[in-house]
Design a protein around this motif. Structure first.
Motif, PDB file in Angstrom:
ATOM      1  N   UNK A 217      13.398 -71.806  39.467  1.00 32.94           N
ATOM      2  CA  UNK A 217      13.962 -72.357  38.234  1.00 32.94           C
ATOM      3  C   UNK A 217      13.002 -73.340  37.584  1.00 32.94           C
ATOM      4  N   UNK A 218      12.389 -74.205  38.395  1.00 28.11           N
ATOM      5  CA  UNK A 218      11.470 -75.202  37.827  1.00 28.11           C
ATOM      6  C   UNK A 218      10.258 -74.524  37.195  1.00 28.11           C
ATOM      7  N   UNK A 219       9.749 -73.484  37.845  1.00 24.83           N
ATOM      8  CA  UNK A 219       8.609 -72.745  37.293  1.00 24.83           C
ATOM      9  C   UNK A 219       8.975 -72.098  35.958  1.00 24.83           C
ATOM     10  N   UNK A 220      10.156 -71.501  35.880  1.00 29.21           N
ATOM     11  CA  UNK A 220      10.589 -70.853  34.632  1.00 29.21           C
ATOM     12  C   UNK A 220      10.736 -71.864  33.508  1.00 29.21           C
ATOM     13  N   UNK A 221      11.316 -72.988  33.819  1.00 29.59           N
ATOM     14  CA  UNK A 221      11.471 -74.026  32.798  1.00 29.59           C
ATOM     15  C   UNK A 221      10.118 -74.586  32.369  1.00 29.59           C
ATOM     16  N   UNK A 222       9.190 -74.702  33.318  1.00 26.12           N
ATOM     17  CA  UNK A 222       7.852 -75.181  32.975  1.00 26.12           C
ATOM     18  C   UNK A 222       7.158 -74.206  32.019  1.00 26.12           C
ATOM     19  N   UNK A 223       7.196 -72.917  32.353  1.00 23.65           N
ATOM     20  CA  UNK A 223       6.562 -71.922  31.489  1.00 23.65           C
ATOM     21  C   UNK A 223       7.229 -71.891  30.116  1.00 23.65           C
TER      22      UNK A 223
ATOM     23  N   UNK B  84       1.565 -75.115  32.163  1.00 22.81           N
ATOM     24  CA  UNK B  84       0.955 -74.063  32.983  1.00 22.81           C
ATOM     25  C   UNK B  84       1.134 -74.283  34.478  1.00 22.81           C
ATOM     26  N   UNK B  85       1.178 -73.163  35.192  1.00 18.20           N
ATOM     27  CA  UNK B  85       1.196 -73.154  36.647  1.00 18.20           C
ATOM     28  C   UNK B  85      -0.159 -72.646  37.121  1.00 18.20           C
TER      29      UNK B  85
ATOM     30  N   UNK C 133      14.952 -62.463  28.926  1.00 15.72           N
ATOM     31  CA  UNK C 133      14.408 -62.154  27.601  1.00 15.72           C
ATOM     32  C   UNK C 133      13.037 -62.768  27.402  1.00 15.72           C
ATOM     33  N   UNK C 134      12.891 -64.001  27.792  1.00 13.12           N
ATOM     34  CA  UNK C 134      11.604 -64.677  27.608  1.00 13.12           C
ATOM     35  C   UNK C 134      10.593 -64.266  28.666  1.00 13.12           C
ATOM     36  N   UNK C 135      11.090 -63.864  29.839  1.00 10.66           N
ATOM     37  CA  UNK C 135      10.191 -63.612  30.961  1.00 10.66           C
ATOM     38  C   UNK C 135      10.768 -62.483  31.806  1.00 10.66           C
TER      39      UNK C 135
END
Length: 320
Positions: A194-200, A205-206, A257-259
């Motif tokens: 979840x944190x990675x998705x919100x960051x992107x 960037x990751x 939708x976004x990813x």
């Protein structure tokens, strides 16, 4: 100039060896914050505190997400610019913090913002000690996700990636300010996804640091042979089966939708069903947990299992 950093270590019924490891970490990290999620405070807290380590008793409020939030807030107050996330069984290779901080300096220089506002996450390669292999890593190019070939030598100091697990990763203060706290409604599994998705989604960037390898045990994986095929299974308790299924479906709904690649996190749930039914204990209880998790994920019902389903939650959370 080295960036001031700190580390959050989340504990849950730690063994004596794991407590001893915390004392070792204190020698390598000046700002070490141990957040204990064990329901009752342990007698080992005092010895760590006497050694200058911040020890916070969270009692599993908000799960691992709550522990991360609690610990990062403490490190932020102590002036850290980089926040490392570690598990109680994390054993770091020599020079780990130095190498990751150097990677953070590279990431900081790429962002084109004021240095103190640079937002990024950096994670190491992770070697699963159960399987004695590196876990798969996925690169990111635009919205295209592809599996990195970890057999090839890496020439770049950092690689853009799509996901990372929390253990061993670092979050810059700029990313923490931009992305916000971990979502405690997810409690434990896929909190890092979840944190990675919100960051992107916020254009943070990751990065994968392919030059640092962290040895980490992902669950208690066991293997059985069936007609010459080796089948791996993790004997997770029923409550974990609930969170894994629920959170994967909810995150898929939120970000597809976004990813679109987010859908692949459900593959992990599906791959574990047959081994669970064949080899694990309490199969009926775990099947109920899985079905309930899928139902709640479809309808966005989050939070703790016992709070969402008091009677069923107590049954599914009962020790095996």
């Amino acid at each position: 100039m080295a960036l001031p950093f700190g580390a959050v270590v989340v504990t849950y019924f730690p063994t004596d060896a794991q407590v001893a490891n915390l004392h070792s970490l204190a020698g390598a990290c000046e700002r070490l914050c141990v957040v204990d999620n064990t329901p009752q405070a342990g007698g080992w807290h005092r010895a760590l505190a006497d050694a200058g380590v911040s020890v916070l008793h969270n009692g599993n409020r908000g799960g691992i997400a709550g522990a991360f939030n609690c610990g990062i807030a403490e490190l932020e107050a102590r002036g850290a610019e980089l926040f490392f996330l570690l598990d109680q069984d994390s054993r770091l290779p020599p020079g780990y913090f130095d190498a990751m901080c150097q990677a953070a300096m590279v990431a900081r220089g790429r962002e084109g913002e004021r240095e103190e506002d640079a937002a990024f996450l950096v994670g190491p390669l992770v070697h699963d000690t159960n399987l004695d292999a590196l876990i798969p890593q996925f690169g990111l190019q635009g919205k295209r996700v592809y599996q990195l070939d970890l057999r090839q030598p890496f020439t770049e100091p950092l690689m853009r990636c799509a996901f990372m697990i929390s253990s061993g990763s670092l979050i810059s203060r700029g990313a923490w300010n931009k992305v916000g706290r971990f979502d405690e409604r997810y409690v434990i599994d896929h909190v890092d996804t979840d944190y990675c998705m919100r960051a992107l989604g916020r254009e943070v960037p990751l990065y994968l640091n392919p030059h640092v390898v962290l040895r980490h045990q992902i669950g208690d994986i066991r293997a059985r042979s069936l007609f010459g095929w080796k089948i791996h299974f993790i004997n997770y308790p029923a409550a974990r089966r609930y969170y894994i299924a629920r959170n994967a479906i909810d995150l898929s709904r939120a970000h597809v939708r976004a990813f679109p690649a987010i859908l692949f996190i459900n593959v992990y749930t599906l791959k574990q069903i047959l081994p669970m039914l064949m080899f694990e204990r309490d199969r009926l209880k775990k099947t109920i947990a899985l079905m309930l998790g899928c139902f709640d994920g479809m309808f966005g019902r989050l939070g703790g299992l016992v709070e969402a389903h008091p009677r069923m939650g107590k049954y599914l959370s009962r020790s095996e």
